[in-house]
Scaffold this motif. Structure first.
Motif: not given
Length: 312
Positions: A115-133
């Motif tokens: 549901d990207l806001p107007a003018g936002w490009a689709a993400p090329r990067q994932l950066v996260a502290n992922l839930p370990y489980n």
């Protein structure tokens, strides 16, 4: 802009009446230096769109916004999702550069679900502290449903990181190692100590750097196929078959492929015939096979030979 420290984290937990959930894999980072290091290592440029899974109280979110990017934050906990824009504003960042989705990240089925806001490009990067489980299912899922995702820099349990980066015949080598290798290359970036979290986990952590490799290029280089004319559907069918073979082989990893792939192929004899068509010894075990080997098995099952040309 100022980032969250230990006192800020404790204060937010108290104000929101949040008790970190082990079930949801919640361990909040209390050290600004750690999240700044992660954000810097991601190589973000101002204006980039980054997707973050499990932002929690916003420690890493603030560090990402400090780099000048736009952040799509996917948070399953409604209380944390509602509080995140407020925290961002109170700490000197622009909430206009933050888009929060209150959702289970595993339910994201494609870019349209962001549901990207107007003018936002689709993400090329994932950066996260992922839930370990659920770190492994999350990364694999996002690589599948977001084809424009070029790279990921994520913090995970050190043991999970070992599995992700393991090579053929390594002790930690398994199904996650092979599946990630289908999508690209992965390497360990740096370790993270336990004392930078609240609550402190009873496991070590590591940041892992993933880079996507164009699948057609890999098939052409590794299997000497000519997949440039293949449709996306053909590539996806092959991937699903590869993953099915991987699941079958590693579900009985102590057995030889003749036995572990018997159910997948139909019988032990059918497994032998399939492996011979793929030019792989039936006496080997799963940990001796690379992603290229599993792709040969899948191609042999789908097309009768691992030396197939463009499927009709």
């Amino acid at each position: 802009m100022f980032l969250l420290g230990a006192r800020d984290i404790l204060a937010l937990c108290a104000a929101l009446e949040v008790s970190p959930s082990k079930k949801k894999g919640q361990n909040f980072v209390t050290d600004p230096g750690t999240v700044r290091r992660i954000a810097a290592a991601a190589g973000i440029s101002p204006g980039d769109t980054v997707v973050e899974i499990g932002p929690g109280l916003g420690s890493l979110t603030l560090a990402l916004l400090e780099q000048g990017c736009k952040v799509i934050a996917i948070e399953i906990d409604p209380r944390l999702a509602a509080a995140l824009p407020v925290t961002v504003s109170q700490h000197g960042a622009s909430s206009a550069d933050l888009h929060v989705l209150t959702q289970d990240a595993l339910e994201i089925a494609g870019v349209s679900d962001l549901d990207l806001p107007a003018g936002w490009a689709a993400p090329r990067q994932l950066v996260a502290n992922l839930p370990y489980n659920v770190a492994t299912p999350l990364l694999l899922h996002f690589l599948e449903v977001l084809p424009g995702l070029e790279c990921a820099l994520v913090m995970v349990q050190a043991e999970v990181a070992e599995r992700w980066v393991a090579g053929v015949a390594d002790a930690a080598y398994g199904a996650p190692s092979v599946k990630l290798a289908w999508w690209g290359s992965v390497k360990r970036a740096f370790k993270v100590g336990r004392n930078v979290f609240y609550p402190a986990p009873n496991v070590d952590s590591a940041v892992v750097d993933f880079r996507r490799l164009e699948v057609r290029q890999r098939l052409e280089e590794d299997l000497k196929l000519s997949p440039q004319g293949w449709t996306d559907e053909t590539i996806e069918t092959l991937r699903q078959e590869v993953f099915a073979a991987v699941n079958a082989a590693f579900s009985q990893r102590r057995k030889t492929l003749r036995q572990s792939l018997a159910g997948y192929a139909g019988s032990p004899d059918a497994a032998v015939a399939l492996l011979e068509a793929a030019s792989i010894s039936p006496g080997l075990r799963a940990e001796r096979l690379s992603v290229t080997d599993f792709t040969k098995i899948a191609a042999a099952k789908l097309y009768g030979t691992s030396d197939t040309k463009c499927p009709e």
